[in-house]
Design a protein around this motif. Structure first.
Motif, PDB file in Angstrom:
ATOM      1  N   VAL A 511       0.555  -1.254   0.155  1.00 32.89           N
ATOM      2  CA  VAL A 511       0.350   0.145   0.269  1.00 32.89           C
ATOM      3  C   VAL A 511       1.309   1.246  -0.636  1.00 32.89           C
ATOM      4  CG1 VAL A 511      -2.035   1.346   1.667  1.00 32.89           C
ATOM      5  CG2 VAL A 511      -2.019  -1.150   1.128  1.00 32.89           C
ATOM      6  N   ILE A 512       1.934   1.116   0.619  1.00 31.92           N
ATOM      7  CA  ILE A 512       3.196   2.751   0.660  1.00 31.92           C
ATOM      8  C   ILE A 512       3.341   2.956  -0.556  1.00 31.92           C
ATOM      9  CG2 ILE A 512       4.736   3.328   1.453  1.00 31.92           C
ATOM     10  CD1 ILE A 512       4.617   1.038   3.821  1.00 31.92           C
ATOM     11  N   LEU A 513       4.028   1.566  -1.039  1.00 33.76           N
ATOM     12  CA  LEU A 513       4.243   1.340  -2.966  1.00 33.76           C
ATOM     13  C   LEU A 513       3.536   2.361  -3.839  1.00 33.76           C
ATOM     14  CD1 LEU A 513       7.008  -1.568  -2.566  1.00 33.76           C
ATOM     15  CD2 LEU A 513       7.163   1.027  -2.436  1.00 33.76           C
ATOM     16  N   LEU A 514       2.058   1.750  -3.701  1.00 37.96           N
ATOM     17  CA  LEU A 514       0.890   2.242  -4.600  1.00 37.96           C
ATOM     18  C   LEU A 514       0.458   3.809  -4.056  1.00 37.96           C
ATOM     19  CD1 LEU A 514      -1.296  -1.053  -4.295  1.00 37.96           C
ATOM     20  CD2 LEU A 514       0.154  -0.494  -5.979  1.00 37.96           C
ATOM     21  N   VAL A 515       0.511   3.911  -3.525  1.00 36.39           N
ATOM     22  CA  VAL A 515       0.170   5.559  -3.016  1.00 36.39           C
ATOM     23  C   VAL A 515       0.897   6.499  -3.335  1.00 36.39           C
ATOM     24  CG1 VAL A 515      -0.121   6.986  -0.979  1.00 36.39           C
ATOM     25  CG2 VAL A 515      -1.417   5.222  -0.850  1.00 36.39           C
ATOM     26  N   GLY A 516       2.454   5.806  -3.063  1.00 35.64           N
ATOM     27  CA  GLY A 516       3.688   6.229  -3.890  1.00 35.64           C
ATOM     28  C   GLY A 516       3.617   6.913  -5.299  1.00 35.64           C
ATOM     29  N   ALA A 517       3.153   5.683  -6.357  1.00 36.85           N
ATOM     30  CA  ALA A 517       3.128   5.514  -7.983  1.00 36.85           C
ATOM     31  C   ALA A 517       1.795   6.406  -7.764  1.00 36.85           C
ATOM     32  CB  ALA A 517       2.901   3.826  -7.530  1.00 36.85           C
ATOM     33  N   VAL A 827      -1.321   3.038   4.864  1.00 36.10           N
ATOM     34  CA  VAL A 827      -2.182   4.225   4.564  1.00 36.10           C
ATOM     35  C   VAL A 827      -1.610   5.310   5.531  1.00 36.10           C
ATOM     36  CG1 VAL A 827      -4.336   5.946   4.514  1.00 36.10           C
ATOM     37  CG2 VAL A 827      -4.179   3.549   3.115  1.00 36.10           C
ATOM     38  N   GLY A 828      -1.651   5.130   7.060  1.00 38.36           N
ATOM     39  CA  GLY A 828      -1.161   6.069   7.564  1.00 38.36           C
ATOM     40  C   GLY A 828       0.611   6.024   7.800  1.00 38.36           C
ATOM     41  N   VAL A 829       1.314   5.068   7.128  1.00 40.16           N
ATOM     42  CA  VAL A 829       3.135   4.807   6.740  1.00 40.16           C
ATOM     43  C   VAL A 829       2.864   6.092   6.243  1.00 40.16           C
ATOM     44  CG1 VAL A 829       5.388   3.754   6.258  1.00 40.16           C
ATOM     45  CG2 VAL A 829       2.832   3.442   7.909  1.00 40.16           C
ATOM     46  N   ALA A 830       2.372   5.718   4.790  1.00 38.51           N
ATOM     47  CA  ALA A 830       2.576   6.628   3.643  1.00 38.51           C
ATOM     48  C   ALA A 830       1.865   8.069   3.840  1.00 38.51           C
ATOM     49  CB  ALA A 830       0.720   6.014   2.392  1.00 38.51           C
ATOM     50  N   LEU A 831       1.015   8.381   4.735  1.00 33.35           N
ATOM     51  CA  LEU A 831       0.864   9.698   4.864  1.00 33.35           C
ATOM     52  C   LEU A 831       1.841  10.414   5.642  1.00 33.35           C
ATOM     53  CD1 LEU A 831      -3.086   9.247   6.026  1.00 33.35           C
ATOM     54  CD2 LEU A 831      -2.370  10.242   4.733  1.00 33.35           C
ATOM     55  N   GLN A 832       2.790   9.412   6.330  1.00 33.77           N
ATOM     56  CA  GLN A 832       3.745   9.905   7.209  1.00 33.77           C
ATOM     57  C   GLN A 832       5.007   9.945   5.970  1.00 33.77           C
ATOM     58  OE1 GLN A 832       3.250  11.355  10.187  1.00 33.77           O
ATOM     59  NE2 GLN A 832       1.434  10.049   9.846  1.00 33.77           N
ATOM     60  N   LEU A 833       5.406   9.663   5.022  1.00 36.27           N
ATOM     61  CA  LEU A 833       6.651   9.474   4.229  1.00 36.27           C
ATOM     62  C   LEU A 833       6.430  10.409   2.943  1.00 36.27           C
ATOM     63  CD1 LEU A 833       7.614   5.221   4.705  1.00 36.27           C
ATOM     64  CD2 LEU A 833       8.377   7.749   5.267  1.00 36.27           C
ATOM     65  N   ASP A 834       5.484  10.181   2.782  1.00 35.17           N
ATOM     66  CA  ASP A 834       4.504  10.901   1.301  1.00 35.17           C
ATOM     67  C   ASP A 834       5.027  12.717   1.549  1.00 35.17           C
ATOM     68  OD1 ASP A 834       4.044   8.606  -0.094  1.00 35.17           O
ATOM     69  OD2 ASP A 834       2.002   8.928   0.078  1.00 35.17           O
ATOM     70  N   GLU A 835       5.633  12.499   2.470  1.00 38.51           N
ATOM     71  CA  GLU A 835       5.780  13.961   2.458  1.00 38.51           C
ATOM     72  C   GLU A 835       7.723  14.426   1.859  1.00 38.51           C
ATOM     73  OE1 GLU A 835       5.550  16.150   6.318  1.00 38.51           O
ATOM     74  OE2 GLU A 835       3.480  15.732   6.570  1.00 38.51           O
ATOM     75  N   ALA A 836       8.121  13.527   1.585  1.00 44.40           N
ATOM     76  CA  ALA A 836       9.205  14.011   1.782  1.00 44.40           C
ATOM     77  C   ALA A 836       9.954  13.709   0.053  1.00 44.40           C
ATOM     78  CB  ALA A 836       9.998  12.371   2.254  1.00 44.40           C
TER      79      ALA A 836
END
Length: 886
Positions: A511-517, A827-836
């Motif tokens: 999910v983290i990778l898919l959110v980024g993509a 999703v919870g982790v992606a919201l924190q990481l995607d700011e980068a």
């Protein structure tokens, strides 16, 4: 006796020698001495004399004992080493036999590990090449780029004025050597016609600063700028492109209509720091000119003195700037920023994109390891009986765990061999896709070097240990007794919970990778949808650089432009033509000074793109005027300009715009007011994803200002690609020694400008979809195994009348519950990481709700599909057959 042992060390025990070995050696030595004594007595010696003579002839007893102990110890060591070798050989034999018994599982493991390890090695080989590998210069950490700047300015000014160079070089005692340099375009003429070459021009002490290597010949020396000598270095790539003549040293090539002697060919991959890709290097003349042309701006590259850090040098440079300002006051000031040359290797967005891609590949590697671990856990459940028998025969828990870890390590190393091919293919693919923004500053060529190969097998070894550790520990701790134990352990609930947790983690990482993509994909879609404000499908661009040696005056340049426009207009199919100093998406110049409307309260801090353009520029581009008029002849003297609607709204806030005035507040005593002649709806001069600002100023063409490339815009009635040959012929007829820097359609230019966002989107999407596929395999494997383990339960339930839909529903609920937990965590982790990644996004923000919803639905759909086949298989069971087998 005790004293002897303490003296010769014989009484000390060693784990290599069993108790009694030392005593045995003592008895053997005593036996030899006694035999010699008896022979001497038989010859007539007295017993005591015979004993002394026997000991004398035997030699030092301690030395013989030490040699015998050493020999015994070596024999034990050899036996210990052979025991380890035998154990390893046995482990290899067991591992190969187990792999051949289950070829499907083995191939799945190999493929999964090879994909994850190979992709990781390939991507980090690229990151290493672009960002990490040491630069090919002598002590590169001591090289610094010197950049003048003004306190409070928004950007760094790259060049020193000619008057600033000597005071800085003389006062910078914190630098052991300093080289002047610049970048320019030079014209090479020859049998193949005129060719524009990108050149680095540098002072003759360049080799003292850089310490560059040459494949042929030598680098510059101070004698190269004496008299009329003109020498040139060729880059390795350009030398190869021109035939790779091994005897080229000493030959001459014609540059800017003057013969130059080739003195060297640079080593492969060597580029000048901060200048990037160039074909040739030439030295400044003694007076600081190049082919008689004075350089208006100079850049400086320095080498820090021994023991001086960048921070210390910066402090001393600040103090020097204060002294120079007091002694020689200047308009711009003397402050200088020192930057390590490694910072030029890639711009901030490219570096951030590569690191994000590397993080994505690492997450995919995590999924790979989790998948492989799950596969070995499943395999281990089926081998409970085998390991139970081995433990009953005396195998220790450590021996069992070691066997499983060794098997996984062997599989991982085998996967490492395959992963090398995957990594090579990954590097080749990335090199093919890499935009010029990456390749321009690369000091090394793409390739799978030793560092990357070492990483591949290091990752393979680490993955093997990680994959085998958990199954090995579980098998070593499991208690197996009785004929029915295998089934009992197979239904172990803790094992099921462990596999479920691992798969849930896989889903979260996916999910983290898919959110980024998804965010990158939406961003790229926004870039593609940007209205460039021009008729893209009907326009072509031709770029030329008029050399000052033949077009020294504004009149000469104007005559060339007028003749070129007239001939271009005469080509059948051409609708209109115009000239400018920049066009979308390559842009023009940038104004860094604040901007202020006449009568306005305050200046507005922003970077404003600008283009110098001749009459008919906007209509030729197909841009739409919303107020006023286009620029005409005479507007240069009237200081008239055209601005876009965004700048009009910013400066005049919806009021009247035409004939209003504004200025770039540069701080000069005399204010230069610009009058608005017209307003264009929109014109993205800096490209679709330009981050410098949405505003633009179009100024009148100034032919008396040499040094800028000229871009001829040609608007056609049909496809402009069909008119490339006639357009090229026009410029060849005008000046046979003048090459076209670029000739392309607007569509091709926009396609190239989108190469960076396309590169990031494509690679990150590939990683994300591979992670999704691996997760689907992991979900399918765990659900299938769970169904097989619970078939007795399901058989009983269906025998008691439970409908098939209820059994299928239970399986789907279990799978979708895993998906829900994994999606929530991801999703919870992606919201924190995607700011980068926010700086790389265009028109979309991290946490975009649409992206999160789509990713959640995709993950639920993939999970449902992975559960479908096991669910259908479960409901096709014959309850009577299942119970009979059980």
């Amino acid at each position: 006796m005790m004293g002897d042992r303490q003296g010769d060390g014989g009484g000390r025990r060693t784990p290599l020698l069993r108790p009694g070995v030392h005593e045995g050696i003592d008895l053997e030595l005593e036996h030899h001495i006694a035999e010699r004594t008896e022979r001497l007595i038989d010859e007539g010696w007295e017993p005591e004399a015979a004993r002394r003579e026997a000991e004398r002839r035997f030699g030092v007893k301690r030395r013989w004992k030490n040699e015998l102990v050493a020999e015994a110890r070596g024999e034990v060591g050899r036996r210990w080493l052979m025991g380890i070798v035998d154990s390893v050989v046995q482990d290899v034999r067991y591992a190969v036999r187990g792999a051949l018994r289950q070829p499907g599982l083995t191939l799945t493991l190999l493929g999964t590990l090879a994909l994850g390890i190979g992709a990781t090695g390939g991507v980090f080989s690229v990151i290493d090449t672009v960002l990490m590998r040491p630069l090919p210069y002598e002590e590169p950490d001591r090289l610094v780029d010197l950049e003048p700047f003004r306190e409070g300015a928004r950007v760094v000014r790259r060049e020193f004025s000619a008057a600033q160079v000597a005071p800085w070089i003389e006062g910078a005692d914190f630098l052991s050597s300093v080289a002047r340099h610049d970048r320019l375009s030079m014209l090479r003429t020859g049998e193949q016609g005129p060719t524009a070459l990108s050149a680095v021009v540098a002072s003759a002490n360049l080799d003292d600063v850089l310490g560059v290597g040459t494949a042929l010949g030598r680098a510059f020396v101070p004698e190269d700028v004496t008299g009329d000598r003109r020498v040139v270095l060729l880059s390795w790539t350009y030398w190869r492109e021109t035939g790779a003549d091994p005897d080229i040293i000493g030959s001459e090539i014609e540059l800017n209509e003057t013969p130059w002697t080739v003195i060297g060919v640079l080593e492969r991959g060597v580029k000048f720091p901060v200048a990037g890709t160039t074909e040739i290097w030439v030295p400044y003349a003694a007076d600081g000119s190049v082919v008689g042309e004075a350089r208006r701006g100079v850049r400086l590259l320095g080498r820090l003195a021994e023991g001086v850090s960048v921070e210390s040098a910066q402090a001393r440079a600040d103090a020097l700037a204060v002294r120079l300002e007091e002694a020689i006051p200047g308009d711009f000031g003397w402050a200088v920023k020192l930057s390590p040359v490694g910072e030029w290797r890639a711009n901030r967005d490219i570096a951030r994109g590569l690191w994000i891609l590397g993080a994505g590949v690492l997450l995919m590697l995590v999924i790979t390891v989790v998948n492989a671990t799950n596969l070995l856990l499943v395999r281990g459940q089926g081998r409970m009986g085998e390991f139970g028998i081995r433990k009953a025969l005396g195998a220790s828990r450590g021996r069992v765990a070691r066997q499983v870890v060794f098997e996984s390590l062997l599989l991982s190393l085998a996967a490492g061999v395959v992963a090398t091919c995957v990594a090579w293919a990954s590097v080749a693919g990335i090199a093919w896709l890499a935009p010029r923004e990456i390749t321009f500053g690369m000091a090394h060529e793409f390739g799978l070097e030793g560092r990357a190969l070492g990483l591949v097998f290091a990752v393979a070894s680490a993955a093997g240990l990680a994959v085998g550790a958990l199954p090995g520990i579980r098998l070593s701790l499991a208690r197996v007794a009785g004929s029915g134990s295998a089934s009992a352990v197979g239904r172990d609930r803790s094992a099921g919970r462990l596999r479920t947790a691992l798969v849930t983690g896989e889903i979260a990482v996916s999910v983290i990778l898919l959110v980024g993509a998804g965010l990158f994909l939406r961003s790229f879609g926004n870039v593609l949808s940007v209205d460039m404000g021009m008729a893209t499908h009907e326009v072509a661009f031709a770029t030329v650089d008029l050399p000052e040696s033949r077009y020294a005056s504004g009149a000469d340049r104007a005559a060339f432009v007028d003749d070129a426009l007239l001939r271009l207009q005469s080509i059948p199919g051409v609708v209109s033509t115009a000239v400018s100093t920049g066009v979308p998406p390559s842009g023009g110049a940038l104004h860094f000074s604040p901007i202020r409307a006449e009568g306005g309260d305050a200046s507005i801090e922003q970077v404003t793109p600008s283009v110098q353009a001749g009459p008919g520029f906007l209509s030729t581009l197909g841009a739409e005027l919303v107020a006023g008029r286009e620029l005409t002849e005479g507007d240069l003297d009237r200081h008239a300009v055209v601005i876009d609607q965004d700048l009009a709204d910013l400066l005049f806030e919806g009021g009247p715009v035409v004939d209003q005035r504004f200025t770039f507040d540069s701080g000069a005593d005399e204010v230069r007011w610009l009058t608005v002649a017209g307003v264009v709806e929109e014109l993205a001069v800096g490209g679709a994803d330009d981050r410098t600002g949405a505003t633009v100023v179009i100024e009148p063409m100034n032919m008396d200002a040499p040094g800028s490339w000229l871009v001829f815009t040609v608007r056609t009635a049909d496809d402009p690609a069909d008119l490339m040959a006639p357009i090229r012929a026009v410029f060849n007829d005008l000046d046979t020694r003048l090459p076209l820097i670029r000739l392309e359609t607007a569509e091709a230019a926009f396609g190239e400008s989108l190469s960076r966002p396309r590169f990031v989107v494509l690679l990150f999407s590939v990683v994300a979809w591979l992670a999704l596929a691996l997760s689907a395999v992991g979900i399918y494997g765990v659900v299938s195994y769970a169904v097989r383990q619970r078939r007795r339960e399901m058989g009983i339930r269906m025998a008691l009348g439970a409908p098939a839909s209820r059994v299928r529903g239970a399986i789907f609920r279990w799978g979708l519950t895993m998906a829900a937990v994994g999606i929530g965590a991801g999703v919870g982790v992606a919201l924190q990481l995607d700011e980068a990644a926010e700086a790389l996004l265009f028109g979309v923000q991290p946490g975009d709700l649409t992206t999160l919803i789509v990713v959640g639905l995709v993950m639920f759909g993939v999970t449902a599909l992975a559960c479908l086949l096991p669910a259908l298989r479960a409901t096709r069971l014959d309850p009577a057959e299942v119970l009979r087998v059980e």
